[in-house]
Scaffold this active site. Structure first.
Site, PDB file in Angstrom:
ATOM      1  N   GLY A  33      82.818  89.452  33.752  1.00 24.65           N
ATOM      2  CA  GLY A  33      81.773  90.203  32.787  1.00 24.65           C
ATOM      3  C   GLY A  33      80.486  89.522  33.361  1.00 24.65           C
ATOM      4  O   GLY A  33      80.346  88.587  34.029  1.00 24.65           O
ATOM      5  N   ASN A  34      79.441  90.249  32.482  1.00 31.47           N
ATOM      6  CA  ASN A  34      78.304  89.366  32.624  1.00 31.47           C
ATOM      7  C   ASN A  34      77.548  89.389  31.213  1.00 31.47           C
ATOM      8  O   ASN A  34      78.108  90.074  30.417  1.00 31.47           O
ATOM      9  CB  ASN A  34      77.442  90.201  33.782  1.00 31.47           C
ATOM     10  CG  ASN A  34      77.265  91.645  33.380  1.00 31.47           C
ATOM     11  OD1 ASN A  34      76.537  92.124  32.367  1.00 31.47           O
ATOM     12  ND2 ASN A  34      77.795  92.618  34.199  1.00 31.47           N
ATOM     13  N   ALA A  35      76.172  88.735  31.268  1.00 26.31           N
ATOM     14  CA  ALA A  35      75.838  88.559  29.874  1.00 26.31           C
ATOM     15  C   ALA A  35      74.942  89.748  29.147  1.00 26.31           C
ATOM     16  O   ALA A  35      74.114  89.610  28.426  1.00 26.31           O
ATOM     17  CB  ALA A  35      74.800  87.461  30.019  1.00 26.31           C
ATOM     18  N   SER A  36      74.979  90.971  30.055  1.00 18.02           N
ATOM     19  CA  SER A  36      73.876  91.918  29.507  1.00 18.02           C
ATOM     20  C   SER A  36      74.635  92.631  28.150  1.00 18.02           C
ATOM     21  O   SER A  36      75.610  93.040  27.893  1.00 18.02           O
ATOM     22  CB  SER A  36      73.951  93.259  30.712  1.00 18.02           C
ATOM     23  OG  SER A  36      73.232  94.136  30.061  1.00 18.02           O
TER      24      SER A  36
END
Ligand code: CTP
Ligand code: CA
Length: 230
Positions: A33-36
């Site tokens: 995933g990512n931190a958005s």
């Protein structure tokens, strides 16, 4: 139905916004995933509703209150986001790709949970995801306004703006919202700063401000572009 003091300059327009970050599953419980957080995309959707637009929000793994007056489509993976966007984009006057879409996904999604008894995998093979914004550029209809985001940290040989200009050259959208990310910037925070980079190479700096005000500054430009295209 613009809110107090906001001009309904997007009345009659259909605005499609993507927000959040995609998840690419490796097994039923683990993902890349990512931190958005989705905050900037949600602020854009809120601002577009306030300016009278019909808004569709494609939300990838966002844990924020719904945007009143927007139709919300929830997605998980980049493939799901892509399908939702391609379904909605033909009817949209404006598409704003604020979501952080995974560039890669695990080559295989395991059916069962990976057990540690099997030992640490040496590596996790990845494969490229299609670039949704590039596809939109390829299929855009006349007058449709496309807005991309560029999350950049800068690198050893290139600054944030150089990298953003190169990105705009590869994906010629109408407006690129350039965000410097990393070390407490951009993701997961309440405030944001940006440089708006237009197709002619022009830049507008937006110093640190709320994500809501930044959203309105972006939509000021979008309204101008819609006006210019008739
Ligand atoms: N984007 C997309 N589909 C992808 C990857 C990105 O539509 N598979 C969109 C994002 O929503 C954003 C823009 O492309 O509006 C730029 O995303 P970014 O990650 O900054 O750039 P990339 O082109 O993916 O390049 P890189 O990650 O290598 O910097
Ligand atoms: Ca990317």
């Amino acid at each position: 139905r613009g809110s107090e003091g906001v001009r309904p300059d997007l009345a009659g327009r259909h605005v499609l916004v993507t927000a959040g970050g995609t998840r690419e599953y490796l097994d039923p419980v683990r993902f890349l995933g990512n931190a958005s957080s989705g905050r900037q995309g949600y602020a854009l959707a809120r601002a577009a509703v306030a300016r009278g637009a019909a808004v569709t929000l494609v939300a990838a793994n966002v844990a924020l209150p719904d945007v009143a007056g927007a139709a919300i489509l929830r997605v998980g993976s980049a493939a799901q986001l892509r399908a939702a966007v391609h379904e909605q984009a033909p009817a949209a006057d404006v598409v704003i790709m604020a979501a952080a879409v995974a560039d890669f996904r695990p080559e295989t999604e395991h059916q069962y949970k990976i057990k540690k008894e099997s030992g640490a995998p040496e590596s996790i093979p990845l494969t490229r995801n299609p670039d949704v914004l590039a596809e939109l550029v390829g299929s855009r209809r006349p007058g449709q306004v496309l807005v991309g985001f560029a999350a950049e940290t800068g690198g050893p040989d290139a600054g944030v703006l150089d990298l953003a200009r190169a990105k705009l050259a590869r994906k010629p959208v109408d407006l690129l919202v350039v965000n410097q990310v990393g070390a407490g910037l951009g993701f997961e925070v309440e405030q944001n700063s940006a440089v708006l980079l237009d197709r002619a190479g022009g830049t507008t700096e937006i110093p640190l401000t709320s994500k809501d005000l930044l959203a309105h500054r972006v939509l000021d430009r979008v309204a101008g572009l819609l006006g210019a295209s008739g």
